[in-house]
Design a protein around this motif. Structure first.
Motif, mmCIF file in Angstrom:
data_model
loop_
_atom_site.group_PDB
_atom_site.id
_atom_site.type_symbol
_atom_site.label_atom_id
_atom_site.label_comp_id
_atom_site.label_asym_id
_atom_site.label_seq_id
_atom_site.Cartn_x
_atom_site.Cartn_y
_atom_site.Cartn_z
ATOM 1 N N TYR A 87 0.895 -1.140 0.002
ATOM 2 C CA TYR A 87 0.016 0.268 0.042
ATOM 3 C C TYR A 87 0.896 1.308 -0.060
ATOM 4 C CZ TYR A 87 -3.544 -3.515 1.035
ATOM 5 O OH TYR A 87 -4.022 -4.526 1.542
ATOM 6 N N ARG A 88 1.134 2.562 -0.599
ATOM 7 C CA ARG A 88 1.443 3.611 -1.284
ATOM 8 C C ARG A 88 0.066 4.520 -1.347
ATOM 9 N NH1 ARG A 88 2.837 0.269 -5.481
ATOM 10 N NH2 ARG A 88 4.920 0.134 -4.468
ATOM 11 N N ARG A 89 0.416 5.607 -0.741
ATOM 12 C CA ARG A 89 0.040 6.992 -0.705
ATOM 13 C C ARG A 89 0.011 7.299 -1.428
ATOM 14 N NH1 ARG A 89 0.237 11.152 3.904
ATOM 15 N NH2 ARG A 89 -1.908 13.074 3.255
ATOM 16 N N PRO A 90 -1.116 8.392 -2.246
ATOM 17 C CA PRO A 90 -0.932 8.817 -3.879
ATOM 18 C C PRO A 90 -0.473 10.098 -3.469
ATOM 19 C CG PRO A 90 -3.236 7.807 -3.767
ATOM 20 C CD PRO A 90 -2.454 7.761 -2.432
ATOM 21 N N GLY A 91 0.482 10.529 -4.481
ATOM 22 C CA GLY A 91 1.857 11.751 -4.176
ATOM 23 C C GLY A 91 2.764 11.861 -3.372
ATOM 24 N N PHE A 92 2.389 10.390 -2.634
ATOM 25 C CA PHE A 92 3.860 10.117 -1.774
ATOM 26 C C PHE A 92 4.555 8.165 -2.649
ATOM 27 C CE2 PHE A 92 1.614 13.478 -0.118
ATOM 28 C CZ PHE A 92 2.804 14.153 -0.052
ATOM 29 N N PRO A 93 5.102 8.252 -3.086
ATOM 30 C CA PRO A 93 5.451 7.057 -3.472
ATOM 31 C C PRO A 93 6.584 6.246 -2.947
ATOM 32 C CG PRO A 93 6.123 8.401 -5.303
ATOM 33 C CD PRO A 93 4.801 9.205 -4.281
ATOM 34 N N CYS A 94 7.065 7.253 -2.339
ATOM 35 C CA CYS A 94 8.355 6.467 -1.254
ATOM 36 C C CYS A 94 8.082 5.718 -0.758
ATOM 37 C CB CYS A 94 9.347 7.786 -1.335
ATOM 38 S SG CYS A 94 8.427 9.582 -0.239
ATOM 39 N N CYS A 95 7.050 6.050 0.320
ATOM 40 C CA CYS A 95 6.704 4.578 1.539
ATOM 41 C C CYS A 95 5.740 3.934 0.860
ATOM 42 C CB CYS A 95 6.251 5.393 2.288
ATOM 43 S SG CYS A 95 6.386 4.690 4.077
ATOM 44 N N THR A 96 6.813 2.295 1.579
ATOM 45 C CA THR A 96 5.475 1.665 1.485
ATOM 46 C C THR A 96 5.262 0.704 2.114
ATOM 47 O OG1 THR A 96 5.311 1.643 -1.421
ATOM 48 C CG2 THR A 96 4.526 -0.763 -0.792
ATOM 49 N N PHE A 97 4.262 0.340 2.545
ATOM 50 C CA PHE A 97 3.377 -0.598 3.824
ATOM 51 C C PHE A 97 2.849 -2.030 2.894
ATOM 52 C CE2 PHE A 97 4.065 3.328 6.205
ATOM 53 C CZ PHE A 97 4.355 3.215 8.340
ATOM 54 N N TRP A 98 3.519 -2.815 3.716
ATOM 55 C CA TRP A 98 3.627 -4.091 3.341
ATOM 56 C C TRP A 98 2.548 -5.030 4.716
ATOM 57 C CZ3 TRP A 98 4.385 -7.092 -1.638
ATOM 58 C CH2 TRP A 98 5.041 -5.478 -2.495
ATOM 59 N N GLU A 99 1.117 -5.209 4.405
ATOM 60 C CA GLU A 99 0.943 -6.245 4.892
ATOM 61 C C GLU A 99 0.703 -7.564 4.640
ATOM 62 O OE1 GLU A 99 -3.796 -7.559 6.868
ATOM 63 O OE2 GLU A 99 -3.786 -5.360 5.046
ATOM 64 N N LEU A 100 1.759 -8.382 6.110
ATOM 65 C CA LEU A 100 1.700 -9.612 6.070
ATOM 66 C C LEU A 100 1.337 -10.948 6.094
ATOM 67 C CD1 LEU A 100 5.799 -9.268 6.505
ATOM 68 C CD2 LEU A 100 4.736 -8.512 4.214
ATOM 69 N N PRO A 101 0.883 -11.926 6.121
ATOM 70 C CA PRO A 101 0.154 -12.852 6.004
ATOM 71 C C PRO A 101 0.495 -12.837 8.089
ATOM 72 C CG PRO A 101 0.901 -13.738 4.453
ATOM 73 C CD PRO A 101 1.658 -12.492 4.844
ATOM 74 N N SER A 102 -0.281 -13.328 8.767
ATOM 75 C CA SER A 102 0.027 -13.467 10.341
ATOM 76 C C SER A 102 0.576 -14.651 10.558
ATOM 77 C CB SER A 102 -1.652 -13.433 10.834
ATOM 78 O OG SER A 102 -2.519 -12.722 10.324
ATOM 79 N N VAL A 103 0.974 -14.430 11.587
ATOM 80 C CA VAL A 103 2.344 -15.276 11.811
ATOM 81 C C VAL A 103 1.519 -16.718 14.031
ATOM 82 C CG1 VAL A 103 4.011 -14.332 11.453
ATOM 83 C CG2 VAL A 103 2.948 -13.726 13.668
ATOM 84 N N GLU A 104 0.565 -17.232 13.431
ATOM 85 C CA GLU A 104 0.377 -18.503 14.557
ATOM 86 C C GLU A 104 -0.289 -19.416 14.231
ATOM 87 O OE1 GLU A 104 -2.836 -15.536 15.294
ATOM 88 O OE2 GLU A 104 -4.358 -15.482 13.394
ATOM 89 N N ASP A 105 -0.104 -19.642 12.571
ATOM 90 C CA ASP A 105 0.103 -21.063 12.625
ATOM 91 C C ASP A 105 1.061 -21.667 13.508
ATOM 92 O OD1 ASP A 105 1.118 -23.395 10.986
ATOM 93 O OD2 ASP A 105 -0.355 -23.009 10.083
ATOM 94 N N ALA A 106 0.477 -23.226 13.637
ATOM 95 C CA ALA A 106 1.056 -24.113 14.865
ATOM 96 C C ALA A 106 2.686 -24.502 14.310
ATOM 97 C CB ALA A 106 0.595 -25.310 15.812
#
Length: 391
Positions: A87-106
């Motif tokens: 995900y990046r903000r229109p007009g400010f492409p120099c920062c991207t946040f990534w939503e990663l898969p959750s970490v709870e599998d046994a």
């Protein structure tokens, strides 16, 4: 303040070398390339943790999205990410946040997980939980520390349990894990120093600004600059101003050699349109534009003019190319020296088409705008504080 001097020193050396080799034309091409290089520095930030911890809401608040805005993640109930989603903000492409898969599998393996999400891509990791941090979260943090990757534990939904959230015992309790021996390898004190409590829907409360600044302060200089610009609504305004000031000489040289035009009464040519856009960016980043003032005014239950009336800088109120040209002429007529921090730029400024006067005056113009805008920021802060006290 973490300085960008080493980065800027390198730019100066390259520009001087280009000037010595090929004159103005070669130096002009290089200063344009250097600005593009700085503007294109991209920071990738990972957001992971347990399911339903509010990863999407955290990204929205960090990037200044309203739910449903273009470019932002949806906070509607879902199965969660099965692969990294950027995900990046229109007009400010120099920062991207990534939503990663959750970490709870046994069967979770931190090494396999980090290889799958391409760990080397990210500047830092936020590990979210709305309750107890699990064995998997601790194991992930342990592996990130081994790899030298910054990480931060973020306890979300703190507005539901806010009492005493700053207490060390609260932090210890929140960081307890199922397998204490795995967490012992991480070092509880080390973890507590990277522990933040947030409400993902209230980015100005609790530790939200602090957890963003922690990432900024652990990043290399140009990536830190990119984070300050992209997440300016959460940035410390003094740090943001100082970061912008570092690159003023590059902008001044750019104005003098890239598409300069004759300006009435100025004894040299300048790119007034470019300078106007630079000052407009300063105003936006420091929160002096009308949308930012309106939002802040609503938060304290006041009409926007209550805050905008505190602004005294002409170009924070009405920014035009004519006003920029007049202000540049004023600094040219004063013929003031550049600040001590910028004295090293004088040999290059002396070789510009308008001589040292053109570059030095432009540096002083941009420097003055940042200082005057910061004065406006402080006046607005005082007004907000007075309103909240009922004065």
């Amino acid at each position: 303040m973490m300085s960008m001097d080493l980065e800027v020193e390198g730019i100066l050396e390259r520009l001087l070398d280009a000037m010595n080799r090929g004159g103005i034309s070669e130096m002009a091409a290089l200063v344009e390339a250097e600005r593009r290089r700085v503007e294109r520095v991209t920071v990738h930030v990972a957001v992971t943790g347990t399911s339903r911890a509010g990863k999407s809401a955290f990204i929205n608040s960090a990037m200044g999205f309203q739910d449903g805005d273009e470019g932002g993640p949806s906070t509607a109930p879902s199965q969660g990410a099965t692969k990294p989603a950027p995900y990046r903000r229109p007009g400010f492409p120099c920062c991207t946040f990534w939503e990663l898969p959750s970490v709870e599998d046994a069967s979770f393996s931190p090494g396999d997980y980090l290889r799958a999400v391409e760990v080397d891509r990210y500047t830092g990791f936020y590990i979210l939980s709305s309750g107890r941090f699990t064995q998997q979260a601790a194991a992930l943090a342990d592996e990130l520390r081994r790899l030298g990757k910054p990480f931060y534990f973020v306890r979300t939904k703190i507005d539901m349990d806010a009492h005493g959230y700053k207490d060390r015992e609260f932090a210890k309790k929140a960081l307890q894990v199922i397998a204490a021996n795995r967490f012992a390898c991480l070092d509880l004190d080390y973890a507590i120093a990277r522990f933040f409590c947030v409400s993902c829907h209230e980015s100005e409360r609790f530790d939200f600004p602090a957890c963003i600044r922690a990432l900024q302060n652990s990043s290399p200089p140009l990536q830190r600059h990119a984070l300050l610009l992209s997440l300016h609504h959460l940035a410390d305004k003094m740090e943001l101003k100082n970061s912008l000031k570092e690159l003023i000489p590059v902008s001044a040289v750019y104005s003098c050699v890239i598409d300069p035009v004759a300006v009435e009464q100025l004894p040299y040519r300048a790119n007034i349109g470019f300078l106007c856009e630079e000052i407009r960016l300063y105003r936006l980043l420091l929160g002096l534009d009308y949308p930012a003032l309106s939002k802040r005014a609503r938060l304290v239950g006041q009409p926007a003019f209550v805050l905008s009336d505190e602004i005294q800088t002409r170009m924070a109120r009405e920014l035009t190319e004519k006003a920029v040209a007049e202000e540049l002429l004023r600094w040219t007529e004063k013929n003031v020296l550049v600040s001590p921090n910028n004295v090293k730029w004088i040999p290059l400024l002396e070789s510009l088409p308008g001589g040292k006067l053109s570059g030095a005056s432009t540096i002083r113009l941009l420097d003055a705008m940042l200082e005057q805008f910061m004065d406006d920021v402080y006046r607005i802060r005082r007004k907000v504080a007075n309103v909240l006290r009922g004065d």
